[in-house]
Design an enzyme around this catalytic site. Structure first.
Site, PDB file in Angstrom:
ATOM      1  N   LYS A 114       0.826  -1.206   0.000  1.00 10.73           N
ATOM      2  CA  LYS A 114       0.000   0.000   0.000  1.00 10.73           C
ATOM      3  C   LYS A 114       0.862   1.258   0.000  1.00 10.73           C
ATOM      4  O   LYS A 114       0.530   2.233  -0.662  1.00 10.73           O
ATOM      5  CB  LYS A 114      -0.954   0.012   1.198  1.00 10.73           C
ATOM      6  CG  LYS A 114      -2.106  -0.984   1.035  1.00 10.73           C
ATOM      7  CD  LYS A 114      -3.168  -0.832   2.112  1.00 10.73           C
ATOM      8  CE  LYS A 114      -4.322  -1.802   1.862  1.00 10.73           C
ATOM      9  NZ  LYS A 114      -5.310  -1.804   2.948  1.00 10.73           N
ATOM     10  N   LYS A 197      -5.198 -11.177  -6.558  1.00  6.20           N
ATOM     11  CA  LYS A 197      -6.438 -11.366  -5.799  1.00  6.20           C
ATOM     12  C   LYS A 197      -7.497 -10.381  -6.280  1.00  6.20           C
ATOM     13  O   LYS A 197      -7.189  -9.260  -6.695  1.00  6.20           O
ATOM     14  CB  LYS A 197      -6.189 -11.226  -4.297  1.00  6.20           C
ATOM     15  CG  LYS A 197      -5.986  -9.819  -3.804  1.00  6.20           C
ATOM     16  CD  LYS A 197      -6.111  -9.715  -2.283  1.00  6.20           C
ATOM     17  CE  LYS A 197      -5.881  -8.259  -1.863  1.00  6.20           C
ATOM     18  NZ  LYS A 197      -6.032  -8.008  -0.456  1.00  6.20           N
ATOM     19  N   LYS A 200     -11.077  -4.251  -5.110  1.00  7.35           N
ATOM     20  CA  LYS A 200     -11.816  -3.159  -5.740  1.00  7.35           C
ATOM     21  C   LYS A 200     -10.932  -2.263  -6.584  1.00  7.35           C
ATOM     22  O   LYS A 200     -11.431  -1.408  -7.299  1.00  7.35           O
ATOM     23  CB  LYS A 200     -12.523  -2.339  -4.668  1.00  7.35           C
ATOM     24  CG  LYS A 200     -13.341  -3.240  -3.796  1.00  7.35           C
ATOM     25  CD  LYS A 200     -14.624  -2.756  -3.298  1.00  7.35           C
ATOM     26  CE  LYS A 200     -15.074  -1.418  -3.750  1.00  7.35           C
ATOM     27  NZ  LYS A 200     -16.515  -1.292  -3.554  1.00  7.35           N
TER      28      LYS A 200
HETATM   29  P1  ADP Z   1      -9.753  -5.012   5.039  1.00 13.46           P
HETATM   30  O1  ADP Z   1      -8.741  -3.978   4.698  1.00 13.46           O
HETATM   31  O2  ADP Z   1     -10.708  -4.646   6.110  1.00 13.46           O
HETATM   32  O3  ADP Z   1      -9.119  -6.358   5.235  1.00 13.46           O
HETATM   33  P2  ADP Z   1     -10.746  -6.022   2.576  1.00 13.46           P
HETATM   34  O4  ADP Z   1     -11.957  -5.600   1.840  1.00 13.46           O
HETATM   35  O5  ADP Z   1      -9.446  -6.013   1.893  1.00 13.46           O
HETATM   36  O6  ADP Z   1     -10.704  -5.060   3.792  1.00 13.46           O
HETATM   37  O7  ADP Z   1     -10.972  -7.460   3.205  1.00 13.46           O
HETATM   38  C1  ADP Z   1     -12.031  -7.849   4.048  1.00 13.46           C
HETATM   39  C2  ADP Z   1     -11.937  -9.333   4.248  1.00 13.46           C
HETATM   40  O8  ADP Z   1     -12.080 -10.003   3.005  1.00 13.46           O
HETATM   41  C3  ADP Z   1     -10.570  -9.806   4.821  1.00 13.46           C
HETATM   42  O9  ADP Z   1     -10.795 -10.867   5.720  1.00 13.46           O
HETATM   43  C4  ADP Z   1      -9.831 -10.273   3.613  1.00 13.46           C
HETATM   44  O10 ADP Z   1      -8.890 -11.274   3.933  1.00 13.46           O
HETATM   45  C5  ADP Z   1     -10.960 -10.830   2.757  1.00 13.46           C
HETATM   46  N1  ADP Z   1     -10.641 -10.732   1.314  1.00 13.46           N
HETATM   47  C6  ADP Z   1     -10.464  -9.586   0.603  1.00 13.46           C
HETATM   48  N2  ADP Z   1     -10.200  -9.864  -0.695  1.00 13.46           N
HETATM   49  C7  ADP Z   1     -10.230 -11.220  -0.818  1.00 13.46           C
HETATM   50  C8  ADP Z   1     -10.060 -12.136  -1.921  1.00 13.46           C
HETATM   51  N3  ADP Z   1      -9.815 -11.695  -3.165  1.00 13.46           N
HETATM   52  N4  ADP Z   1     -10.154 -13.463  -1.674  1.00 13.46           N
HETATM   53  C9  ADP Z   1     -10.420 -13.932  -0.421  1.00 13.46           C
HETATM   54  N5  ADP Z   1     -10.594 -13.122   0.654  1.00 13.46           N
HETATM   55  C10 ADP Z   1     -10.506 -11.776   0.467  1.00 13.46           C
HETATM   56 NA    NA Z   2      -7.385  -6.550   3.111  1.00 15.99          NA
END
Ligand code: ADP
Ligand code: NA
Length: 328
Positions: A114, A197, A200
């Site tokens: 990041k 992965k 957004k």
């Molecule tokens: P945060 O910054 O709160 O972790 P995210 O939206 O990145 O916000 O993630 C929220 C949850 O979703 C976390 O537990 C993360 O590990 C899971 N997550 C995010 N992207 C993926 C993905 N592509 N595949 C599986 N799990 C994901």
């Molecule tokens: Na995350």
């Protein structure tokens, strides 16, 4: 006997949840309500690690809570709350920051990712100390299990280290939490770039739950695959098709082997079209439920206030003990 405790959080920053969040983490949040004493948190403190418009943040926080409720988080059984409503999170975070090595925090790959994408003067100290705040979120509730996706494994490991470090320096207080990462859906991949992965940051590669469902179906129809015709699970050589099979299987409960055999002799187009329909059928009623929660902000705020009160009962007790041990 008391049920084991589960805690997890999600940022409100981005507004709409996506298929990766759901299959990696949120699906487990829902099922673990049956077996655990559940604390689920919209982590708005984490959202200001990058510059954030106040009105937008406030709206995103409500929007995130409405989506969690619509997805099946039951506020009668689970404690659903907003992180900033419980001051103990920031207070414990300070203590844990003071017990985290500078180099240790610098090794967090999410920080490296990041921060490398921003101008140095825009990278906040908060982005750097984020994992200590996340540890505080978890440790305050004497959490046994933390359902998250694969990308949170390293942060969870740091939470465990900090719990053990505190316990050995000041006497045992914290439960050392276990990550609860799904086997098959720990990492859902980007539809356009099935090596990275789903997130957004790439709008064409992510299925967002609050977008027009027709748009989601179209994204799935345009998913990157390969030049063969065979629908077969092979994540190394066929990452695009394998990702679609994983998603399809998770959304329907049908095994990958079953899907492979059902689609024998069919083209990729058939699989994509049917998966698109599965997604549309899932998100359409979901969006209606979200709207119902948003249409009743008084009730929504009441749920979150009650959640914060319940959370504070446990959090303040833990913090009192911590402060006492530290010498405050
Ligand atoms: P945060 O910054 O709160 O972790 P995210 O939206 O990145 O916000 O993630 C929220 C949850 O979703 C976390 O537990 C993360 O590990 C899971 N997550 C995010 N992207 C993926 C993905 N592509 N595949 C599986 N799990 C994901
Ligand atoms: Na995350």
């Amino acid at each position: 006997a008391a049920r084991p405790r589960v805690f997890s959080g999600i940022q409100p920053t981005a507004g709409s949840f996506h298929l990766g969040n759901y299959l990696g983490a949120l699906r487990n949040w829902i099922t673990m309500q049956d077996t655990h004493d559940a604390f689920y948190c919209v982590v708005d403190l984490h959202s200001i690690t990058v510059a954030m418009d106040p009105e937008e943040l406030r709206n995103n926080t409500r929007y995130a809570a409405a989506q969690l409720l619509a997805m099946g988080i039951d506020p009668e059984r689970s404690t659903l709350f907003v992180q900033s409503h419980v001051a103990e999170h920031a207070q414990l975070s300070w203590v844990l920051e003071c017990m985290t090595g500078f180099g240790e925090a610098g090794r967090m790959t999410q920080f490296k990712d990041k921060s490398s994408r921003q101008e140095e003067e825009h990278v906040s100290v908060g982005l750097f100390t984020y994992p200590a705040l996340m540890a505080a979120d978890i440790l305050l509730y004497r959490t046994d299990a933390v359902p998250v996706g694969e990308d949170q494994r390293q942060h969870l490991e740091l939470s465990r280290t900090l719990a053990q470090r505190f316990n050995s320096r000041f006497g045992s207080i914290f439960v050392v939490p276990d990550a609860h990462i799904p086997q098959d859906t720990a990492k859902i991949f980007d539809l356009q770039a099935p090596g990275s992965k789903m997130s957004k940051s790439v709008p064409s590669g992510v299925v967002e739950f609050m977008e027009d469902p027709k748009r989601s179906a179209k994204k799935i129809r345009s998913a990157v695959t390969d030049n063969e015709r065979e629908i077969r699970y092979d994540p190394d050589d066929k990452p695009g098709i394998s990702n679609l099979l994983v998603i399809y299987s998770a959304m329907t409960g049908r095994s990958i082997a079953e899907l492979e055999s059902d689609y024998e002799g069919h083209g990729y187009g058939d699989l994509k079209k049917n998966l698109g329909e599965v997604i549309v059928d899932f998100v359409t009623p979901f969006q209606t439920r979200v709207q119902e929660y948003l249409d009743d902000p008084v009730e929504l705020d009441k749920i979150l206030r009650r959640g914060a009160e319940r959370a504070r009962t446990t959090a303040s007790e833990t913090l009192r003990t911590v402060f006492d041990r530290v010498g405050f």
